[in-house]
Write a protein that holds these residues in place. Structure first.
Motif, PDB file in Angstrom:
ATOM      1  N   PHE A  81      34.522  58.514  11.586  1.00  0.00           N
ATOM      2  CA  PHE A  81      33.503  58.209  10.580  1.00  0.00           C
ATOM      3  C   PHE A  81      33.962  57.107   9.630  1.00  0.00           C
ATOM      4  O   PHE A  81      33.543  57.051   8.483  1.00  0.00           O
ATOM      5  N   ALA A  86      35.077  62.302  16.967  1.00  0.00           N
ATOM      6  CA  ALA A  86      34.257  61.218  16.408  1.00  0.00           C
ATOM      7  C   ALA A  86      34.926  60.677  15.164  1.00  0.00           C
ATOM      8  O   ALA A  86      35.454  61.432  14.345  1.00  0.00           O
ATOM      9  N   GLU A  96      28.480  57.933  14.390  1.00  0.00           N
ATOM     10  CA  GLU A  96      29.626  57.026  14.325  1.00  0.00           C
ATOM     11  C   GLU A  96      29.197  55.639  13.870  1.00  0.00           C
ATOM     12  O   GLU A  96      29.906  54.982  13.094  1.00  0.00           O
ATOM     13  N   GLU A 100      30.701  54.163  10.314  1.00  0.00           N
ATOM     14  CA  GLU A 100      31.603  53.015  10.409  1.00  0.00           C
ATOM     15  C   GLU A 100      31.025  51.808   9.671  1.00  0.00           C
ATOM     16  O   GLU A 100      31.744  51.108   8.948  1.00  0.00           O
ATOM     17  N   TRP A 107      40.100  62.322  12.466  1.00  0.00           N
ATOM     18  CA  TRP A 107      40.174  60.866  12.649  1.00  0.00           C
ATOM     19  C   TRP A 107      41.394  60.498  13.488  1.00  0.00           C
ATOM     20  O   TRP A 107      41.324  59.641  14.374  1.00  0.00           O
ATOM     21  N   HIS A 141      40.728  61.385  17.040  1.00  0.00           N
ATOM     22  CA  HIS A 141      39.799  60.402  17.614  1.00  0.00           C
ATOM     23  C   HIS A 141      40.529  59.145  18.059  1.00  0.00           C
ATOM     24  O   HIS A 141      40.361  58.678  19.192  1.00  0.00           O
ATOM     25  N   GLY A 154      36.628  61.768   9.955  1.00  0.00           N
ATOM     26  CA  GLY A 154      36.106  62.087  11.268  1.00  0.00           C
ATOM     27  C   GLY A 154      35.816  63.559  11.417  1.00  0.00           C
ATOM     28  O   GLY A 154      35.984  64.357  10.494  1.00  0.00           O
TER      29      GLY A 154
END
Length: 480
Positions: free
Chosen positions: A380, A378, A183, A187, A400, A403, A385
């Motif tokens: 990303f 998670a 992560e 990110e 995503w 998440h 994600g």
């Protein structure tokens, strides 16, 4: 060592640590214990709890740093708060030694019950240079520092000619391929990509992101197939993924890598930014207590969240979260114990508060903690994600969304949820905030510069008459 007269002598539940477990236990018990004439006391060197799953997004500028923390003073109004560090516990005498976070002498504090909720710290290894060059991603301060450093390195690097110095400046390395490391690097790469788009002097290929993982796969929390996809996804974004690779040295930012498991030399390169996310360990404060600990330095506990020795549970001693070896009754835990994550910590805290109340005041009954992990999510970066929810794998936009939905709900306190969701909304509308904040480490620099008198001019030179045109002084002529 003397006790402190500032604190009440009422029956006290002492909570050591203000993270997930400490915050929830204190919040659930503060009113109930007060109604019975007791008091809940929370001790932590920090005045807030950090929602650690949001640290990668703080480092990437998607969430304002203050919105990823929860103030103890605001949300625990009926809890006695002590800004300090518990340095030792003598449970036989029911006392703890506390060292104030600021000025002041250490003092002892008595209690009737104690909750050891000191959490975990970053686990490191004796790698030469790591202590001086590395930074973790476990605190809000680290996340803010990383965001500012990455943006500053990109800006400064854009002014340099191509070469080793610029390459070093624009190389960002993450060690550890678990959830935290994946992560973090995705990110931050997302943020760097946005920053480069706005800088005409750079292109994405000028910036290098490297992930180092000693094991042959990443993210053990997801399926093998998903782990393979994650590596492919990272590489498709230009992130260099080095599996079966370990860091051997980081002296002066010059990284030396070795292949695993044979430990033969691998790559060597330099970086200004080395991020360490290779695991956690129980807070070492447990070694300064008379409580039993296991071979990994965690407090031994039973499923009722009582601290437990060879002769059974200790009376009025409780624990939960990353600092404790809590049995996983669902059968899914590594080595038979609950894994150190926020999902377990929050649920254990709620069960622990109920058990303490039942034990001390006879309301309800003490029960064992049991929770089946529903999965993992998670993020990303924006719209990217991976997730594994009840055995159902997702990736890309659906993951995503899962998440953000999960962590938006899991963030403690309604006003904190609202602030985080507003951050996401503003980023969606206006894009992520790419402005670094300079001089955080030296906030008085500009004031000192302003308060420093300018250097005086040489009065002798000022008073000397100018030489006639075309002629030089004898001294100048002799030097010609």
């Amino acid at each position: 060592m003397a006790s402190n007269s500032l604190f009440s002598d009422r029956p006290r539940i002492l909570v050591v640590g203000g993270g997930y477990v400490g915050l929830y236990v204190a919040r659930k018990l503060q009113k109930k214990v007060k109604s019975h004439g007791g008091i809940v006391t929370l001790v932590d060197p920090l005045p807030y709890m950090t929602y650690q799953p949001f640290l990668p997004e703080v480092a990437a500028g998607s969430i304002e740093a203050r919105h990823a923390i929860v103030s103890h003073r605001v949300h625990l109004p009926q809890t006695e708060l002590i800004s300090g560090r518990v340095t030792s516990v003598d449970h036989a005498a029911r006392t703890a030694t506390i060292e104030p976070a600021g000025e002041g002498e250490p003092f002892t504090l008595g209690y009737t019950d104690i909750v050891m909720a000191a959490g975990a710290i970053t686990r490191t290894f004796p790698i030469e240079g790591l202590k001086d060059q590395g930074i973790g991603l476990k605190t809000i301060e680290e996340a803010v520092a990383l965001r500012n450093q990455i943006l500053e390195r990109i800006e400064t690097g854009s002014l340099m000619p191509a070469g080793p110095a610029r390459d070093r400046m624009l190389t960002f390395v993450v060690v550890g391929g678990g959830f935290a490391g994946i992560e973090a690097i995705t990110e931050m790469e997302d943020m760097a990509r946005d920053a480069v788009k706005k800088n005409a002097r750079l292109k994405r290929s000028d910036v290098r992101f490297v992930l180092i993982e000693a094991m042959p796969r990443v993210m053990p929390e997801v399926s093998e197939q998903q782990a393979v996809w994650v590596v492919e996804h990272l590489r498709s974004r230009g992130i260099q993924v080095l599996l079966n690779t370990s860091l051997a040295s980081a002296v002066d930012g010059n990284l030396k890598l070795i292949n695993m498991p044979d430990k033969t030399p691998a790559d060597e390169f330099a970086t200004d930014t080395l991020i360490w996310t290779a695991g956690v360990q129980a807070n070492p404060v447990v070694r300064s207590t008379d409580f039993p600990i296991d071979d990994r330095g965690r407090l031994r506990a039973n499923a009722e969240l009582r601290i437990t020795g060879d002769d059974g549970p200790l009376q009025h001693a409780w624990t939960a979260g990353d600092v404790a070896a809590v049995p996983d009754l669902s059968g899914g835990g590594v080595g038979g114990f609950c894994v150190p994550n926020a999902q377990h910590a929050v649920r254990q805290a709620k069960r622990l508060a109920k058990n303490i109340y039942a034990q001390n005041y006879g309301v309800g009954r003490v029960q064992e903690y049991k929770h089946t992990n529903l999965g993992a999510v998670a993020g990303f970066g924006t719209f990217k994600g991976v997730a594994n929810i009840m055995g159902f794998g997702m990736r890309g936009f659906p993951a995503w969304l899962a998440h953000r939905g999960y962590h938006g709900m899991a963030m403690p306190m309604f006003e904190r949820k609202a602030r985080v969701i507003s951050n996401w909304s503003m980023s969606f509308i206006f894009g992520r905030d790419l402005a670094p904040i300079a001089d955080l480490q030296t906030p008085r620099r500009q004031f000192r510069n302003a308060a420093t008198p300018p250097p005086k001019k040489d009065t002798a030179l000022q008073s000397a008459p100018p030489a006639p045109a075309g002629k030089a002084s004898g001294k100048a002529a002799s030097n010609a």
